[in-house]
Write an enzyme that holds these catalytic residues in place. Sequence first.
Site, short mmCIF file in Angstrom:
data_model
loop_
_atom_site.label_atom_id
_atom_site.label_comp_id
_atom_site.label_asym_id
_atom_site.label_seq_id
_atom_site.Cartn_x
_atom_site.Cartn_y
_atom_site.Cartn_z
N GLY B 23 4.63 11.35 -48.73
CA GLY B 23 3.31 11.68 -49.46
C GLY B 23 3.37 10.48 -50.76
O GLY B 23 4.27 10.46 -51.50
N LYS B 120 -1.01 21.87 -45.23
CA LYS B 120 0.12 22.90 -45.01
C LYS B 120 0.97 22.37 -43.58
O LYS B 120 1.99 22.58 -43.61
CB LYS B 120 -0.57 24.19 -44.63
CG LYS B 120 0.07 25.39 -44.93
CD LYS B 120 -0.47 26.50 -45.13
CE LYS B 120 0.24 27.71 -45.79
NZ LYS B 120 -0.28 29.06 -45.53
N CYS B 175 -22.22 36.51 -37.61
CA CYS B 175 -23.74 36.39 -37.74
C CYS B 175 -24.11 36.33 -39.09
O CYS B 175 -25.31 36.08 -39.48
CB CYS B 175 -23.92 38.06 -37.42
SG CYS B 175 -22.75 39.26 -38.48
#
Lengths: 365, 609
Positions: B23, B120, B175
């Site tokens: 990274g 992750k 919903c």
Amino acid sequence: VSSTMARADDVNVANGVNAADTISDTITQNEAAVYDRQIRLWGIEAQNKLRHSRVLLVGLKGLGAEIAKNLVLCGLNSMQIIDSELVTEEDTLSNFFLAKDSVGKERAASSLAGVQELNPLVKLSCAKTIEEVDLSSFSLVVLADQPYNLVKEINEKCRAAGVRFIGSSVYGWVGYSFFDFNGHEFIMKKELPIALETLEDGDEKKKTEDEEKETTVEDEEDKWETKTLSFPSYEEALNVDWQVKKLARKARGLLPSSYFPVRALLRAEESSLLTGNEERDVARITELWVGELERCNQNEDNQTILPEQFDYLFGPQLSATCAILGGFIGQESIKALTGGKQPFRNLMIYSALDSTTRVCDFPPK
Amino acid sequence: SVNMGWREKEAAKLAGKKVLMVGAGGIGCELLKNIVLAGFRDIHVIDLDTIDVSNLNRQFLFRREHVGKSKAEVSTAAGLRMAPDAETKIVYDHESIFSEKFNYEFFKQFVFVLNALDNKAARNHVNRMCMATRVPLIDGGTSGYYGQVHSMIRGKTECYECDPKDENKKSFPGCTIRNTPSEHIHCTVWSKHVFNQLFGELDIDDDVSPDMDDEEAKEKLTVVEAMETGDDDEAVANGKTTPESGKSTPEENGKKEEKPGNTRAMAEESGYDAELIFNKLFVDDIHYLLKMANLWKERRPPVPVPFAELATENVGLCESTAAKLDPQQRVWTPAENGAEFRKAVETLRERKAASADGILTWDKDDDAAMRFVAACANIRAGIFHIAPKSLFEIKSMAGNIIPAIATTNAIVAGIMTIDALKIVAGHEDKLASAILMLNPNYRGQVVVPSPPEKPNPACFTCSAKREVSLRLNVEKMTVGTLRDKILMAALGVGAPDVMEATTSKVIVSSEEGETDGLMGDTLAAHGLSMGGRLIVEDFDSGAEMRVVVLQAASFDEHSFVVVSDVSEEGEEQMMMKQEMEEVVIGKKRKTMDENEMPAKKARIEGEEE
């Protein structure tokens, strides 16, 4: 949250200083793109305050380099840097703006191009000495790696002018930063509400207003209020009489091990006791350290940083220590310039020797 | 002469040590600077990303002119320029850390690995490689003002996966998204689904239209039917509230459509007519919702809004200071939402038509796609009496943007560097986890240390005796799927050797060709059933693992769940849970989360921007 700027800036505008620095009323598309991720954290009004801020940075060793990086990246209006000391080989191990061939040249001047590359939007300049600048023209004055007497003197001048002030140093693996934002506004947590029974009519009305506010404003915001804070001076913070009865018991909990070597170094600066010979200086600092412990009624046995390690207080500044302390100084600077939440009070000490980061509130209440 | 004191002492510890940094973004840039200056002389950088303009506020090794270039490449060049001398060697790979190239042999070179990642999945992967090769792992993460550093050593400390942190991305019940949103985020999530419905891959399950099977509404539907057959008195007696049915619904028009129309079908039939799509989503479908009267007993019923009637003013909203500073921060009026909707639909339909496969993928940095979602979300919000938000705010939510600044990254990278120095000095016992707080605690600590946790003996990544339970269908899942999807992909077993525990029969061999013929067999064919056990060895790392099989008859040939806790009680609880789950599956309740992952597939989580 008040969106007016602190006094120093208003004075500046009134004096016509930097009249050429007209800042546009809207954030440009370019700024919005570059600053996007930070605007999403502190909001665009805070970003706007930053882009109107002028900072003076004195000292560009490793610590100063980290502070410069952090502040220039965030989008100030301008930064003026003072450091006419000549670059040493040691410096190149912590000030990452310096090229290898800059040894022997002036520190600030040799670093300027590198600093500017971080953010072309920030106006950068150098000055030779502190005497030639007008402290009151700055939103914030930061001293990095300056001796005790100078820090004390400039702190007093800034306080008189109502200018935000930070004084800091890194000695090898250990460093400190002192924060003084006396008279400036911040967002602070509200005091806990009084029990209902004790409210009088007037308060009743206020309570209703607060309740109304609660239904339209997010819960979070209700806990905060804008306050003008008072901070002690550098001299007051570093010259507490720890022998006083009230403090005797509390002192051990309030004074981290890292305080003593740092204070010893400051005392050495105060009286110009360092020779430049490491062995002799380690011995000097050890004596002064013993003295500090006595002065504060503390015990050598409880200390986690001991004279065997004092050679780590000399030589080049450890890059990681500069990064950590410089990171916090950058964070608190931004907080101060934007009137953010809960600034650190008022002395932070970082030690890579025992991995401690402590914020001390001196003099203690 | 120059005094280098401590540095000479430390230099000896760093000599000949190779370091890997995975990274090269926010933490990575700061970290590279620190380790180069600290004197590490042999550094390897891996990052698959390219530089974006929004990185420039903190990833200080990058300049404007580097936008679009490889982070690994540019950071390496910058690192070399900062190096104390010509002895410093930095090499890079502009590649994914998952690449086969970065195998055990690769990882074993390093004295430690620095994780400067933002997701992750990658962290888990590096964790497994480090644990398998026993290389110390220093992991740092930041988010806004917060940060953490955890250094992990196989056998001594917890590894990254010892504690199954269930930080699932926030997911909302279906919903809520389809029928009863109460917060703007629900509307935003819905709008992303609408984008996919209209412009993404064709999916016959229309999950943006009202869910007429909503549990909450169910009872009362029978009352609605009763009302339609003329039993008004019964309806009143049952307390049914009449929806704002002044407008005629398709049903009242005698069409007798029980379910809302399919959004994609309708869009295609209309040639992606913006106004028709608008009215379908924001008028017709709302009427369907209103029919489920029970939903609105305790909620304000939604108010449909035809395109032509969109208000030109924001009621109760004045232009904020923020809006004056940046137009992105301004909240659009309902009419502007409508105009943005139309414009976006027109742009996107053209793009869809012009594309090779007719499929568009949503991206927060795609202007038309982002504006489409913002407009949709605000229109829907208005219908449900939720305050609208600015494009800027909606982008944060829809794009899962994590705010990021230079100072937090600088602090965390500094702490990681100190841990690195401890490891090379042989002071692993002094390692502590560090949590960066917003404000000092009562002891004045703003970086709070805590001694690292001991490893979890049941951790399926780092413990010697790994025990894992797998919920799957032995009648349908094949040996091949077990090996590839579960053992290798989900559990990180590099070269599995699998034996059935009671018969010692070899089902999978790491030796090429030996068990190829068995790959298509079901697990049941090899004697596995509920409670069946397998012994799995990883030929690469030597690690051994026991697997318990929990039969799930309702699962298909791909589905499985990995359960890590295997106590006696645990098993019983799991069997109960399994039965319950089978009942729920029957009800077809789908959870709508950002990734739209079926609940039963393996957990691979990501929190990227």
